[in-house]
Design a protein around this motif. Structure first.
Motif, PDB file in Angstrom:
ATOM      1  N   PRO A  84       0.702  -1.190  -0.500  1.00  0.00           N
ATOM      2  CA  PRO A  84      -0.033  -0.309  -0.016  1.00  0.00           C
ATOM      3  C   PRO A  84       1.188   1.083  -0.192  1.00  0.00           C
ATOM      4  CG  PRO A  84       0.358  -0.762   2.200  1.00  0.00           C
ATOM      5  CD  PRO A  84       0.364  -1.993   1.916  1.00  0.00           C
ATOM      6  N   LEU A  85       0.813   1.579  -1.055  1.00  0.00           N
ATOM      7  CA  LEU A  85       1.457   3.211  -1.017  1.00  0.00           C
ATOM      8  C   LEU A  85       0.803   4.506  -0.556  1.00  0.00           C
ATOM      9  CD1 LEU A  85       1.706   3.037  -4.904  1.00  0.00           C
ATOM     10  CD2 LEU A  85       4.022   2.809  -3.642  1.00  0.00           C
ATOM     11  N   LEU A  86       1.562   5.516   0.218  1.00  0.00           N
ATOM     12  CA  LEU A  86       0.790   6.699   1.092  1.00  0.00           C
ATOM     13  C   LEU A  86       0.893   7.621   0.044  1.00  0.00           C
ATOM     14  CD1 LEU A  86       0.019   6.887   3.378  1.00  0.00           C
ATOM     15  CD2 LEU A  86       2.703   8.707   3.978  1.00  0.00           C
ATOM     16  N   ALA A  87      -0.847   8.187  -0.429  1.00  0.00           N
ATOM     17  CA  ALA A  87      -0.669   8.964  -1.300  1.00  0.00           C
ATOM     18  C   ALA A  87      -0.721  10.202  -0.420  1.00  0.00           C
ATOM     19  CB  ALA A  87      -1.921   8.678  -1.755  1.00  0.00           C
ATOM     20  N   VAL A  88      -0.581  11.196  -0.823  1.00  0.00           N
ATOM     21  CA  VAL A  88      -0.586  12.445  -0.011  1.00  0.00           C
ATOM     22  C   VAL A  88      -0.677  13.138  -0.925  1.00  0.00           C
ATOM     23  CG1 VAL A  88       1.399  14.146   1.486  1.00  0.00           C
ATOM     24  CG2 VAL A  88       2.186  11.934   0.928  1.00  0.00           C
ATOM     25  N   ASP A  89      -1.451  14.168   0.022  1.00  0.00           N
ATOM     26  CA  ASP A  89      -1.847  15.542  -1.130  1.00  0.00           C
ATOM     27  C   ASP A  89      -1.359  17.186  -0.699  1.00  0.00           C
ATOM     28  OD1 ASP A  89      -3.492  17.691  -1.478  1.00  0.00           O
ATOM     29  OD2 ASP A  89      -5.395  17.714  -0.408  1.00  0.00           O
TER      30      ASP A  89
END
Length: 139
Positions: A84-89
């Motif tokens: 699971p990648l960590l999506a960052v806004d």
């Protein structure tokens, strides 16, 4: 620190954990199996970088060099079989995050890159584990 620039409309996948080269290769293979729209960056300068440092680096960049989001391959990504990648806004709510499985990377990346859906829509659609696994209409 400055952030690397993704190629064209490709999303940036930034490696921030360097504990397992085989896991990084598996992350890239899993994403490549779903899409060809990723810019992979594996630079030890980003080892362990904090989300706040990434937000600050993007905010300090010129308008032409700012990016709106990125995906991190962090320690959790490397340890978890689902990668699971960590999506960052970095734009709407800088620092907001959610996990996205490699299987769903193409969906999220494509929709974010053309602004078809916003970061918040994906972040609000996570499961009890904090991971985006689709909107429930196609497993």
């Amino acid at each position: 620190m400055s952030l690397p620039q993704p190629e064209d409309l490709a999303s940036l996948v930034l490696r921030t954990d360097f504990s397992d080269d085989a896991a990084w290769a598996a992350v890239m293979a899993a994403i490549d199996a779903e899409t060809d729209g990723a810019t992979f960056v594996s630079d030890p300068a980003y080892d362990g970088v904090s989300i706040q440092a990434l937000v600050d680096a993007d905010a300090a960049a010129s308008e032409d060099e700012q990016i709106t989001y990125l995906f991190l391959a962090d320690a959790t990504t490397m340890r978890d079989e689902e990668r699971p990648l960590l999506a960052v806004d970095l734009w709407g709510e800088p620092g907001r995050t959610f996990r996205v499985l490699a299987r769903w990377y193409a969906d999220v990346s494509a929709n974010l890159s053309i602004a078809n859906l916003g970061f918040d829509e994906f972040a609000d659609g996570v499961d009890e584990d904090g991971a985006y696994r689709g909107f429930g209409d196609d497993d």
